[in-house]
Design a protein around this motif. Structure first.
Motif, mmCIF file in Angstrom:
data_model
loop_
_atom_site.group_PDB
_atom_site.id
_atom_site.type_symbol
_atom_site.label_atom_id
_atom_site.label_comp_id
_atom_site.label_asym_id
_atom_site.label_seq_id
_atom_site.Cartn_x
_atom_site.Cartn_y
_atom_site.Cartn_z
ATOM 1 N N MET A 155 19.219 10.473 -3.972
ATOM 2 C CA MET A 155 19.045 10.596 -2.526
ATOM 3 C C MET A 155 17.588 10.428 -2.131
ATOM 4 O O MET A 155 17.255 9.719 -1.178
ATOM 5 C CB MET A 155 19.551 11.973 -2.066
ATOM 6 C CG MET A 155 19.352 12.236 -0.581
ATOM 7 S SD MET A 155 20.293 11.097 0.437
ATOM 8 C CE MET A 155 21.927 11.733 0.181
ATOM 9 N N ALA A 156 16.693 11.064 -2.898
ATOM 10 C CA ALA A 156 15.279 10.962 -2.560
ATOM 11 C C ALA A 156 14.783 9.530 -2.669
ATOM 12 O O ALA A 156 14.038 9.041 -1.821
ATOM 13 C CB ALA A 156 14.465 11.875 -3.484
ATOM 14 N N ARG A 157 15.214 8.829 -3.714
ATOM 15 C CA ARG A 157 14.775 7.450 -3.890
ATOM 16 C C ARG A 157 15.332 6.559 -2.785
ATOM 17 O O ARG A 157 14.665 5.666 -2.287
ATOM 18 C CB ARG A 157 15.211 6.953 -5.265
ATOM 19 C CG ARG A 157 14.600 7.736 -6.412
ATOM 20 C CD ARG A 157 14.913 7.116 -7.745
ATOM 21 N NE ARG A 157 14.140 5.898 -7.958
ATOM 22 C CZ ARG A 157 14.185 5.191 -9.087
ATOM 23 N NH1 ARG A 157 14.964 5.564 -10.073
ATOM 24 N NH2 ARG A 157 13.462 4.099 -9.210
ATOM 25 N N ALA A 158 16.586 6.824 -2.407
ATOM 26 C CA ALA A 158 17.198 6.020 -1.345
ATOM 27 C C ALA A 158 16.480 6.235 -0.020
ATOM 28 O O ALA A 158 16.198 5.284 0.713
ATOM 29 C CB ALA A 158 18.674 6.390 -1.207
ATOM 30 N N ARG A 206 17.002 4.073 2.916
ATOM 31 C CA ARG A 206 18.447 3.985 2.768
ATOM 32 C C ARG A 206 18.984 5.305 2.228
ATOM 33 O O ARG A 206 18.475 5.832 1.252
ATOM 34 C CB ARG A 206 18.826 2.866 1.784
ATOM 35 C CG ARG A 206 18.377 1.481 2.181
ATOM 36 C CD ARG A 206 19.175 0.977 3.379
ATOM 37 N NE ARG A 206 20.607 1.034 3.144
ATOM 38 C CZ ARG A 206 21.295 0.096 2.461
ATOM 39 N NH1 ARG A 206 20.668 -0.932 1.937
ATOM 40 N NH2 ARG A 206 22.611 0.193 2.309
ATOM 41 N N SER A 207 20.011 5.838 2.846
ATOM 42 C CA SER A 207 20.621 7.070 2.357
ATOM 43 C C SER A 207 21.906 6.800 1.595
ATOM 44 O O SER A 207 22.366 7.643 0.833
ATOM 45 C CB SER A 207 20.929 8.010 3.531
ATOM 46 O OG SER A 207 21.978 7.476 4.321
ATOM 47 N N GLY A 252 29.423 1.696 -3.237
ATOM 48 C CA GLY A 252 28.236 2.468 -3.580
ATOM 49 C C GLY A 252 27.746 3.396 -2.494
ATOM 50 O O GLY A 252 26.582 3.791 -2.482
ATOM 51 N N TYR A 253 28.635 3.776 -1.569
ATOM 52 C CA TYR A 253 28.282 4.705 -0.499
ATOM 53 C C TYR A 253 29.017 6.027 -0.686
ATOM 54 O O TYR A 253 30.098 6.079 -1.273
ATOM 55 C CB TYR A 253 28.650 4.133 0.880
ATOM 56 C CG TYR A 253 27.762 3.019 1.352
ATOM 57 C CD1 TYR A 253 26.733 3.254 2.260
ATOM 58 C CD2 TYR A 253 27.944 1.717 0.893
ATOM 59 C CE1 TYR A 253 25.910 2.236 2.699
ATOM 60 C CE2 TYR A 253 27.128 0.679 1.322
ATOM 61 C CZ TYR A 253 26.109 0.954 2.227
ATOM 62 O OH TYR A 253 25.294 -0.073 2.654
ATOM 63 N N LEU A 293 25.528 14.914 11.609
ATOM 64 C CA LEU A 293 25.554 13.855 10.610
ATOM 65 C C LEU A 293 24.299 12.990 10.695
ATOM 66 O O LEU A 293 23.779 12.542 9.674
ATOM 67 C CB LEU A 293 26.808 13.003 10.786
ATOM 68 C CG LEU A 293 28.133 13.693 10.444
ATOM 69 C CD1 LEU A 293 29.308 12.795 10.791
ATOM 70 C CD2 LEU A 293 28.187 14.070 8.967
ATOM 71 N N SER A 294 23.814 12.763 11.912
ATOM 72 C CA SER A 294 22.578 11.988 12.077
ATOM 73 C C SER A 294 21.413 12.657 11.371
ATOM 74 O O SER A 294 20.535 11.983 10.825
ATOM 75 C CB SER A 294 22.249 11.823 13.567
ATOM 76 O OG SER A 294 23.228 11.045 14.216
#
Length: 341
Positions: A57-60, A65-66, A96-97, A118-119
């Motif tokens: 998550m951190a890298r995305a 990108r999340s 991949g989501y 969610l935002s």
């Protein structure tokens, strides 16, 4: 004592290697050409010693990108919502989501709250199967230009991709089946219409078909809320009292079908003999109630999967006019519409 040791962080790696966090970050992002071989080896050894793995998550998020998609549903207890969720989640996973779910529990005031929540998790887009009550202009400020796909219910003023059952085809399938079975008197039962587009579409399709069948057949439609079981019972009694032969009831969705089954049971009637019943939505219990409940099955898995694929295309940059995709239902004929002479 916790059965799992704390997960190592980039700060732990930097401390172990005797370097800065920026140096570790350069190594992780394959920029080790900026580092001396000796420092690169120290960082690599520290990563191995601490069994460090970067947070996906951190890298995305660092890349903007999340890989998260938000799904908002009106009522998670509705079998339709569960089935759509299943199809959407599988399509997201294959691409991949990950999916984050927010359930409105049929509470209108939670609609904007759910989108804002969610935002805050940086979802990249939304799939909405909600109450359809908010105006599109209100939603736009909450959505913050993220792509959106609507399932089953439209929003006035929101021009986005939309996937749904072909409601006209589904209503026609009900009437075609019932007419062939010999029914000529009809009662269409829906939840209160409000501003829910799918309910309105089904009522309008019912009106159009009844007009086309007149005078060979006749009927009417009524709203039946969860808080008025007596009103539903009266509507069923009126339909039967005014019919030339046993009437047929068409339920607008699975929730209404269940209410009608309960009312018919309380009245002591036998399905398929004293009254016919067909519903939109083929629930898991429909084959096992009485003689089996006839239904038009929605392609729920396909609708959920299609919604997810449309959204992922938009996230990927697809820029075409808003698309409307309607899939046909499938008739499942059972004993509840087998008219006894």
């Amino acid at each position: 004592m916790s059965p799992h040791p704390p997960r190592s962080t980039i700060a732990d790696v930097a401390r172990h290697a005797g370097v800065s966090k920026a140096t570790v970050s350069r190594f992780l992002n394959h920029r080790d050409t900026l580092l001396s071989p000796e420092i690169a080896q120290r960082v690599e050894a520290a990563i191995e010693a601490l069994a460090y793995t970067p947070s996906p998550m951190a890298r995305a998020l660092k890349r903007g990108r999340s890989r998260l998609i938000g799904l908002v549903v009106a009522d998670i207890t509705n079998p339709y919502s569960v089935a759509v969720l299943s199809g959407a989640e599988q399509a997201c996973r294959q691409a991949g989501y990950l999916m984050m779910l927010f359930n409105l529990a049929n509470e209108r005031e939670r609609e904007s709250v759910g989108l804002q929540m969610l935002s805050s998790y940086q979802v990249e887009g939304f799939i909405l199967n909600t109450l359809g009550l908010e105006q599109g202009a209100v939603l736009k400020s909450v959505l913050q230009d993220r792509p959106v796909v609507l399932v089953d219910r439209l929003y006035q003023g929101l021009e986005v991709d939309f996937v749904s059952l072909d409601n006209v085809q589904a209503i026609d399938a009900c009437f075609d089946h019932l007419m062939a079975a010999g029914y000529r008197d009809f009662l269409f039962v829906t939840e209160p219409l409000g501003a829910v587009s799918s309910r309105i579409e089904r009522v309008r399709a019912c009106e159009a078909r009844l007009a086309a069948l007149a005078p060979a057949a006749e009927g009417r439609w009524v709203e039946a809320g969860a808080d008025d079981p007596d009103g539903l019972a009266r509507a069923l009694q009126d339909a039967r009292a005014g019919a030339r032969r046993p009437p047929a009831v068409i339920a607008a969705n699975g929730v209404v079908t269940m209410r009608i089954v309960a009312a018919v049971t309380a009245l002591g009637w036998r399905l398929g003999e004293e009254i016919g019943l067909i519903g939109i939505d083929d629930t898991s219990w429909a084959p096992y109630v009485g003689p089996g409940i006839s239904a038009v099955a929605q392609p729920t898995d396909a609708l959920g999967s299609l919604a997810a694929r449309c959204l992922i295309e938009r996230i990927g940059g697809l820029a075409v006019p808003a698309r409307t995709i309607r899939l046909p239902g499938t008739l499942m004929a059972r004993g509840s519409t087998r008219l006894t002479p």
